[in-house]
Design a protein around this motif. Structure first.
Motif, PDB file in Angstrom:
ATOM      1  N   ASP A 283       0.837  -1.197   0.000  1.00 45.87           N
ATOM      2  CA  ASP A 283       0.000   0.000   0.000  1.00 45.87           C
ATOM      3  C   ASP A 283       0.878   1.255   0.000  1.00 45.87           C
ATOM      4  O   ASP A 283       1.810   1.348  -0.776  1.00 45.87           O
ATOM      5  CB  ASP A 283      -0.958  -0.047   1.187  1.00 45.87           C
TER       6      ASP A 283
ATOM      7  N   ASN B  40      -5.905  -0.646   4.408  1.00 44.43           N
ATOM      8  CA  ASN B  40      -6.562  -1.674   3.619  1.00 44.43           C
ATOM      9  C   ASN B  40      -6.222  -1.487   2.142  1.00 44.43           C
ATOM     10  O   ASN B  40      -5.710  -0.449   1.728  1.00 44.43           O
ATOM     11  CB  ASN B  40      -8.080  -1.632   3.834  1.00 44.43           C
ATOM     12  N   HIS B  41      -6.539  -2.507   1.341  1.00 43.22           N
ATOM     13  CA  HIS B  41      -6.179  -2.475  -0.071  1.00 43.22           C
ATOM     14  C   HIS B  41      -6.810  -1.301  -0.815  1.00 43.22           C
ATOM     15  O   HIS B  41      -6.269  -0.828  -1.812  1.00 43.22           O
ATOM     16  CB  HIS B  41      -6.605  -3.782  -0.749  1.00 43.22           C
ATOM     17  N   ASP B  42      -7.978  -0.839  -0.343  1.00 45.00           N
ATOM     18  CA  ASP B  42      -8.688   0.243  -1.030  1.00 45.00           C
ATOM     19  C   ASP B  42      -8.276   1.622  -0.530  1.00 45.00           C
ATOM     20  O   ASP B  42      -8.951   2.615  -0.793  1.00 45.00           O
ATOM     21  CB  ASP B  42     -10.200   0.064  -0.881  1.00 45.00           C
ATOM     22  N   LYS B  43      -7.167   1.679   0.219  1.00 45.35           N
ATOM     23  CA  LYS B  43      -6.599   2.922   0.751  1.00 45.35           C
ATOM     24  C   LYS B  43      -7.322   3.449   1.986  1.00 45.35           C
ATOM     25  O   LYS B  43      -6.920   4.460   2.558  1.00 45.35           O
ATOM     26  CB  LYS B  43      -6.549   4.035  -0.310  1.00 45.35           C
ATOM     27  N   ARG B  44      -8.390   2.808   2.399  1.00 50.10           N
ATOM     28  CA  ARG B  44      -9.006   3.202   3.665  1.00 50.10           C
ATOM     29  C   ARG B  44      -8.114   2.745   4.805  1.00 50.10           C
ATOM     30  O   ARG B  44      -7.314   1.820   4.664  1.00 50.10           O
ATOM     31  CB  ARG B  44     -10.385   2.563   3.827  1.00 50.10           C
TER      32      ARG B  44
ATOM     33  N   THR C 287     -16.150   2.176   8.332  1.00 51.15           N
ATOM     34  CA  THR C 287     -16.348   2.192   6.896  1.00 51.15           C
ATOM     35  C   THR C 287     -16.669   3.620   6.467  1.00 51.15           C
ATOM     36  O   THR C 287     -17.050   4.447   7.286  1.00 51.15           O
ATOM     37  CB  THR C 287     -17.514   1.263   6.513  1.00 51.15           C
TER      38      THR C 287
ATOM     39  N   TYR D 201     -16.242  -6.760   5.693  1.00 50.49           N
ATOM     40  CA  TYR D 201     -15.142  -5.887   5.280  1.00 50.49           C
ATOM     41  C   TYR D 201     -14.213  -5.597   6.454  1.00 50.49           C
ATOM     42  O   TYR D 201     -12.970  -5.693   6.326  1.00 50.49           O
ATOM     43  CB  TYR D 201     -15.710  -4.586   4.716  1.00 50.49           C
TER      44      TYR D 201
ATOM     45  N   ASN E 107     -14.890  10.588  -3.702  1.00 52.29           N
ATOM     46  CA  ASN E 107     -14.536   9.545  -2.750  1.00 52.29           C
ATOM     47  C   ASN E 107     -15.027   9.937  -1.360  1.00 52.29           C
ATOM     48  O   ASN E 107     -14.613  10.964  -0.833  1.00 52.29           O
ATOM     49  CB  ASN E 107     -13.009   9.375  -2.756  1.00 52.29           C
TER      50      ASN E 107
ATOM     51  N   SER F 232     -14.156   8.972   1.494  1.00 54.11           N
ATOM     52  CA  SER F 232     -13.048   9.144   2.437  1.00 54.11           C
ATOM     53  C   SER F 232     -12.340  10.475   2.238  1.00 54.11           C
ATOM     54  O   SER F 232     -11.652  10.961   3.126  1.00 54.11           O
ATOM     55  CB  SER F 232     -12.040   8.001   2.274  1.00 54.11           C
TER      56      SER F 232
END
Length: 503
Positions: A98, A256-260, A277, A297, A332, A334
């Motif tokens: 990441d 996490n993989h989704d940048k969160r 989330t 998740y 996005n 986030s």
């Protein structure tokens, strides 16, 4: 008309922003009414990640001013409420898949220095294969960083602001939505209706402040019949609670993989709070709930990093809240700003201040700045005062909670350690208001299990607007997490009998 009470400010919304504004305004000498459609903090403000923090990830979106202000406020709030806000160390295992390590290290360097950090220790590097903080992490992640932020009991922060507001003269109305707010002859005529008793009350107000959070736009249009070019974007954040599965006292922040990023925090001694989330939400804020895919998740994010694998059956509680973020057009969720915006509509000489966005960490500053926005309407109101003022129960010498714990031990030698800790953390120097003249545990009245005694319940009903079982077991306290289902049922039966009218 003459029998309708006249006030300076009518505040709609009993979340952290509304309670903070009511407190600040009352302390400046303004007459204030605060109304909340449900319980204080029942919406977003009790469903957060329970952190007072600068927002490390906001640096990635160049929100430097917001982060700096939040970091400064972090120290202010630590001093004001050391019983419900305390330091916590966060371990960030580095994933080479990441964000790069140098990028995170740079972010933490800025985080350490942007806000003039005084009390909290700075960042340090970790060898996760050697240092005890890495014992729970899978061996794939070899290095990490540890930094400081703060924990907060979010629901109690709302309550303490409301208590202080009331003690400074404000009127606090819970379960009393504003059903009408209309301009009449240069002032506001506001009507509330109590959802328990059906009682309607009317007020004349010089100004209305709309701090309704996710419902701010509804208040602008349906209730006040006004307009605003501003809007909120609703973003849903869900959390789960599981048994604590690591031995050290620190929290974790994982990418996490989704940048969160996901927080895994110690909670209530033997449990862990995991979240959050970030999902765009367009439904009814009253009906928000944590969905199964969100639970999966969060579990998957933890299981990516930790040796002990969590399963669906480990989830004890899940909850979800809707964050009313100012709509800045970002796609996005986030990336949507956590900043706040004020919008004043003074049509007809009766001003309305709408508040869009905000976060728990900056609520005090939001209130202070909001009142600066309206000082031209109240030229005689007092100046800023909340930065150095302790919250109710927070007047602990030198803001040193550990020394205060020793004082509690001396004052109540008969009290079990867990009960002293519970009372100290929730009520600070106001423990005596619960304990009264008690000289033994038996003097606290009926025991409902865990650390819940009748004396505390009586205090919460009399002094903190508690009206339901959930008010007591979930928002004023977290006894729900420590009582068996049988204990909870027995308490609910007793409470309903004892407080039939309120319940």
């Amino acid at each position: 008309m003459t029998d309708i009470p006249k006030v300076d400010l009518f505040v709609i919304g009993g979340g952290i922003n509304g309670a903070g504004i009511a407190r600040d305004a009352a302390g400046r000498g303004l007459s204030v009414v605060l109304c909340e459609k449900d319980d204080l903090g029942e919406g977003t403000s009790s469903r957060s990640g329970k952190l007072v923090h600068g927002g490390l990830r906001y640096l990635e979106y160049y929100e430097f001013r917001l982060v700096r202000e939040a970091l400064i406020e972090r120290e202010v709030l630590m001093n004001a409420a050391p019983h419900i806000i305390w330091p916590m160390r966060f371990v960030l295992p580095h994933s080479p898949d990441d964000r790069p390590f140098w990028f995170i290290r740079l972010g933490l360097f800025l985080y350490d220095h942007l806000g003039g950090r005084k009390k909290l220790p700075g960042t340090r590097r970790l060898n996760l294969l050697r240092d005890p903080e890495g014992a729970a992490i899978v061996d794939k992640y070899r290095r990490g960083l540890e930094y400081s932020d703060c924990w907060v009991d979010d629901a109690r922060l709302v309550i303490l602001n409301a208590i202080d507001a009331a003690e400074r003269g404000a009127t606090v109305l819970t379960r009393s939505p504003c059903v009408s707010a209309r301009r009449e002859g240069g002032i506001w005529r506001v009507t509330t209706r109590n959802t328990v008793t059906g009682e309607e009350r009317e007020f004349h107000a010089t100004m209305v402040i709309n701090a309704a959070g996710p419902w701010v736009s509804d208040v602008v249009g349906r209730v006040a019949g006004s307009n605003s070019k501003r809007n909120v974007r609703l973003v849903k954040g869900s959390h789960i609670i599981v048994p604590k599965f690591w031995d050290t006292s620190n929290a974790y922040l994982v990418q996490n993989h989704d940048k969160r990023v996901i927080f895994i925090n110690p909670y209530e001694g033997d449990k862990a709070l995991i979240g959050t989330t970030d999902i765009s939400y367009e439904g009814d804020p009253n009906a928000v709930k944590c969905e199964e895919d969100e639970i999966e998740y969060l579990l998957a994010a933890c299981n990516r990093y930790f040796k002990e694998k969590l399963r669906r059956e480990d989830v004890l509680v899940s909850f979800s809240g809707v964050r009313p973020l100012f709509d800045d057009g970002k796609g996005n969720p986030s990336a949507v700003t956590r900043d706040y915006v004020f919008d004043i509509d003074d049509t007809g000489g009766a001003p309305l201040l709408n508040i869009f966005g905000g976060k728990i960490t900056t609520y005090r500053e939001l209130a202070e700045r909001g009142l600066k926005q309206i000082e031209k309407y109240f030229p005689n109101m007092g100046g800023d005062w909340t930065e150095k003022a302790p919250m109710p129960g927070g007047d602990i010498e030198n803001a040193d909670y550990e020394a205060f714990r020793e004082t509690l031990k001396e004052d109540y030698p008969w009290m079990p350690l867990s009960l002293r800790h519970h009372y100290g953390r929730l009520y600070g120097t106001r423990v005596s208001r619960i304990v009264g003249d008690a000289k033994s545990v038996a003097d606290l009245g009926r025991h409902f299990g865990g650390d819940l005694y009748e004396a505390e319940v009586k205090y919460l009903v009399a002094e903190e607007w508690a009206q339901t079982v959930e008010d007591v077991l979930w928002r004023r306290t977290k006894h729900r997490l420590h009582l068996t289902e049988e204990d909870q049922a027995a308490f609910a039966e007793w409470f309903t009998d004892a407080y039939a009218e309120a319940a």
